[in-house]
Design a protein around this motif. Sequence first.
Motif, PDB file in Angstrom:
ATOM      1  N   PHE A 129       0.822  -1.211   0.000  1.00 58.99           N
ATOM      2  CA  PHE A 129       0.000   0.000   0.000  1.00 58.99           C
ATOM      3  C   PHE A 129       0.862   1.269   0.000  1.00 58.99           C
ATOM      4  O   PHE A 129       0.539   2.264  -0.643  1.00 58.99           O
ATOM      5  CB  PHE A 129      -0.934  -0.006   1.222  1.00 58.99           C
ATOM      6  CG  PHE A 129      -1.808   1.205   1.316  1.00 58.99           C
ATOM      7  CD1 PHE A 129      -2.910   1.349   0.479  1.00 58.99           C
ATOM      8  CD2 PHE A 129      -1.515   2.230   2.213  1.00 58.99           C
ATOM      9  CE1 PHE A 129      -3.709   2.481   0.549  1.00 58.99           C
ATOM     10  CE2 PHE A 129      -2.309   3.361   2.290  1.00 58.99           C
ATOM     11  CZ  PHE A 129      -3.415   3.483   1.456  1.00 58.99           C
ATOM     12  N   ARG A 130       1.991   1.238   0.721  1.00 60.34           N
ATOM     13  CA  ARG A 130       2.851   2.421   0.816  1.00 60.34           C
ATOM     14  C   ARG A 130       3.435   2.820  -0.534  1.00 60.34           C
ATOM     15  O   ARG A 130       3.807   3.968  -0.750  1.00 60.34           O
ATOM     16  CB  ARG A 130       3.997   2.165   1.794  1.00 60.34           C
ATOM     17  CG  ARG A 130       3.573   2.006   3.250  1.00 60.34           C
ATOM     18  CD  ARG A 130       4.783   1.650   4.094  1.00 60.34           C
ATOM     19  NE  ARG A 130       5.408   0.413   3.616  1.00 60.34           N
ATOM     20  CZ  ARG A 130       6.698   0.140   3.734  1.00 60.34           C
ATOM     21  NH1 ARG A 130       7.525   1.019   4.263  1.00 60.34           N
ATOM     22  NH2 ARG A 130       7.179  -1.007   3.301  1.00 60.34           N
ATOM     23  N   HIS A 131       3.519   1.878  -1.453  1.00 55.84           N
ATOM     24  CA  HIS A 131       4.172   2.130  -2.739  1.00 55.84           C
ATOM     25  C   HIS A 131       3.180   2.217  -3.891  1.00 55.84           C
ATOM     26  O   HIS A 131       3.587   2.219  -5.052  1.00 55.84           O
ATOM     27  CB  HIS A 131       5.184   1.020  -3.031  1.00 55.84           C
ATOM     28  CG  HIS A 131       6.204   0.832  -1.956  1.00 55.84           C
ATOM     29  ND1 HIS A 131       6.703  -0.408  -1.620  1.00 55.84           N
ATOM     30  CD2 HIS A 131       6.806   1.714  -1.130  1.00 55.84           C
ATOM     31  CE1 HIS A 131       7.576  -0.278  -0.632  1.00 55.84           C
ATOM     32  NE2 HIS A 131       7.656   1.010  -0.324  1.00 55.84           N
ATOM     33  N   THR A 132       1.887   2.317  -3.578  1.00 60.67           N
ATOM     34  CA  THR A 132       0.858   2.255  -4.626  1.00 60.67           C
ATOM     35  C   THR A 132       1.060   3.329  -5.686  1.00 60.67           C
ATOM     36  O   THR A 132       1.006   3.047  -6.892  1.00 60.67           O
ATOM     37  CB  THR A 132      -0.540   2.396  -4.006  1.00 60.67           C
ATOM     38  OG1 THR A 132      -0.722   1.365  -3.043  1.00 60.67           O
ATOM     39  CG2 THR A 132      -1.613   2.285  -5.075  1.00 60.67           C
ATOM     40  N   ARG A 133       1.288   4.573  -5.243  1.00 59.82           N
ATOM     41  CA  ARG A 133       1.399   5.680  -6.197  1.00 59.82           C
ATOM     42  C   ARG A 133       2.600   5.495  -7.116  1.00 59.82           C
ATOM     43  O   ARG A 133       2.488   5.670  -8.342  1.00 59.82           O
ATOM     44  CB  ARG A 133       1.505   7.002  -5.431  1.00 59.82           C
ATOM     45  CG  ARG A 133       1.526   8.215  -6.330  1.00 59.82           C
ATOM     46  CD  ARG A 133       1.484   9.494  -5.510  1.00 59.82           C
ATOM     47  NE  ARG A 133       1.537  10.663  -6.359  1.00 59.82           N
ATOM     48  CZ  ARG A 133       1.528  11.907  -5.914  1.00 59.82           C
ATOM     49  NH1 ARG A 133       1.415  12.134  -4.602  1.00 59.82           N
ATOM     50  NH2 ARG A 133       1.609  12.928  -6.747  1.00 59.82           N
ATOM     51  N   ARG A 134       3.755   5.159  -6.543  1.00 66.30           N
ATOM     52  CA  ARG A 134       4.951   4.975  -7.365  1.00 66.30           C
ATOM     53  C   ARG A 134       4.796   3.765  -8.284  1.00 66.30           C
ATOM     54  O   ARG A 134       5.211   3.809  -9.447  1.00 66.30           O
ATOM     55  CB  ARG A 134       6.178   4.802  -6.458  1.00 66.30           C
ATOM     56  CG  ARG A 134       7.482   4.525  -7.203  1.00 66.30           C
ATOM     57  CD  ARG A 134       7.801   5.592  -8.215  1.00 66.30           C
ATOM     58  NE  ARG A 134       9.105   5.356  -8.852  1.00 66.30           N
ATOM     59  CZ  ARG A 134       9.515   5.945  -9.961  1.00 66.30           C
ATOM     60  NH1 ARG A 134       8.722   6.810 -10.591  1.00 66.30           N
ATOM     61  NH2 ARG A 134      10.710   5.673 -10.460  1.00 66.30           N
ATOM     62  N   PHE A 135       4.178   2.707  -7.775  1.00 67.09           N
ATOM     63  CA  PHE A 135       3.963   1.526  -8.607  1.00 67.09           C
ATOM     64  C   PHE A 135       3.080   1.868  -9.808  1.00 67.09           C
ATOM     65  O   PHE A 135       3.332   1.408 -10.930  1.00 67.09           O
ATOM     66  CB  PHE A 135       3.327   0.411  -7.782  1.00 67.09           C
ATOM     67  CG  PHE A 135       3.045  -0.839  -8.566  1.00 67.09           C
ATOM     68  CD1 PHE A 135       4.082  -1.659  -8.976  1.00 67.09           C
ATOM     69  CD2 PHE A 135       1.742  -1.194  -8.921  1.00 67.09           C
ATOM     70  CE1 PHE A 135       3.837  -2.812  -9.707  1.00 67.09           C
ATOM     71  CE2 PHE A 135       1.497  -2.343  -9.650  1.00 67.09           C
ATOM     72  CZ  PHE A 135       2.549  -3.147 -10.041  1.00 67.09           C
ATOM     73  N   GLN A 136       2.065   2.699  -9.586  1.00 65.01           N
ATOM     74  CA  GLN A 136       1.190   3.088 -10.689  1.00 65.01           C
ATOM     75  C   GLN A 136       1.954   3.916 -11.717  1.00 65.01           C
ATOM     76  O   GLN A 136       1.742   3.787 -12.930  1.00 65.01           O
ATOM     77  CB  GLN A 136      -0.003   3.879 -10.159  1.00 65.01           C
ATOM     78  CG  GLN A 136      -1.112   4.079 -11.195  1.00 65.01           C
ATOM     79  CD  GLN A 136      -1.634   2.760 -11.751  1.00 65.01           C
ATOM     80  OE1 GLN A 136      -2.061   1.882 -10.992  1.00 65.01           O
ATOM     81  NE2 GLN A 136      -1.596   2.606 -13.066  1.00 65.01           N
TER      82      GLN A 136
END
Length: 554
Positions: free
Chosen positions: A6-13
């Motif tokens: 969840f902490r990396h959702t934005r970067r993963f997207q």
Amino acid sequence: MYKINFRHTRRFQEIINAFLKHGFGHVLFRLGLTNRKSSKLDNAEMNMQDMGIRLRKTLQDLGPAFIKLGQVASSRRDLIPEQISVELAKLQDHVTPIPFAKVREIIEMELEAPLENLFIRFNEEPLAAASIGQVHVAELPTGEKVAIKVQRPDIRQTINKDLAILRDLVGYLEDNVEWAKRYCLRDMIDEFARSLNDELDYRVEARNADRIAKQFMEDTTIHIPSIYEDYSTEKVLTMEMIEGIKVNDYEQLDTKGYDRKVIAARITDSLLHQMFVAGFFHGDPHPGNIYILPGNVIAYLDFGMVGRLSEDMKYHFASLVIHLRSGDTKALMRTFYAMEIISDETDLRSFKRDVEDLQSKYYDIALTEVSLGTVFLELFQVAYRHHIQVPSDITMLGKAVLTSEGLLAELDPDISIMKSVEPFGKRLIVERYNPKNLLERSWDGMVENFEIISHLPKDLKAIANTVKKGKVQLDINVQQVQIFLNRFDRISNRLSLSIILLSFSILMVGLIVGASIAGQTNRLWHFPVLEVGSVVATLMFLYLIISIFRSGRM
């Protein structure tokens, strides 16, 4: 479908969007990272070269960690098709410079003093800017002109986040995709992360520069810039300013009267010395990292990426080159076995056939006509076809050779790294079989084998208990039999040699000490016991050495 932390959702997207933008939706769908809707407009039939171009642009957009990953991947010709590797090798940093106000803040925080107190002059315009840091020119209070490398703010946090995403992604791939498990991608990412974290600590680069500088303390033709430790920290690196001519500025070199042939010879000798004598070498000797000073002196810069070769790895590399030239396919195969890179899935018959084809191509050809870089490429291609993972030390060595060979050809079309490397290879082989080195390795092997024997009763008891509990699984792989026999043969030969040498030493010392205590000569019935015994034991020793060498199992 892959689930991200969840902490990396934005970067993963952001990462997914970058790959989708450049046409990798179909690939992402096949890996379970997106749904079919995201991949419906993709051209799933793109060729390798087109894929390489798109991948390079994607990594370029994603920033430092992915640019570095692509640059490292470009050297792994054993894992990545050549067309893609060639494109990844073109990856360059295109970044906006850090504002001077931020540069000042970082330097003052790291060096714990106002900028004006640290330097009597500081150029606000950067000399160069890259994804991890940028370089400024300044002058110390003592008058020395220096180059100061300043790390970008928050770059470590950015890279650590990307590395965490890559680790999670690789873990998912290894659990769900067969080829990812076969190539041990998790181990590769861990190794990449260690290397990248070293680059983020400028103190490591300073130590690397110092270590290479010590290799050339007595060689005035090679110059490594001095590091100013009092002005250097984890995020700031201050070094001697090198004001020479970039090695690929051929027009200026010619105008100033420099000797290109001498320059090429010195670069070649210095690189080979780093690789095959010191075993610690500059991992990225591209033209931007090599400058020429008056007197045809070679100056190396940027030691963030270095390679290391163990004694065994240096010997194996030398063996590959020499056996390839001599046309000895069996010796080549023995070297591959000794390197322990042949996996359980390797089709040995097919692999040997490809090795024979490669060997016949270079058999008895003049060294000046052979490109060592091309040999590396073809070896890596054979490894790729047979799912063989080449040690990272060798791939970095290959990258360094490939990078420098094109440059050297421009400096001196007559120079041949292949010809230059052969004397180093022969020297390594002679040193390996030097009696002193043989004795040292034999003693180490004897100690290791005796430790194994001492633990044998306990191990056998554990095996017996396991058998009684019915928990034994039998898995026989016919392809592994030869590897097992080779290793067992080598261990037994080493153990035999160790025991004989030890017995010989004890016998001789005992006789000499006994004769000394008794105050008598070393003759028995007028017969020179020690002399004859020494001759006989020496002959036995030589016979044993020759037998083991002939068996090819030493």
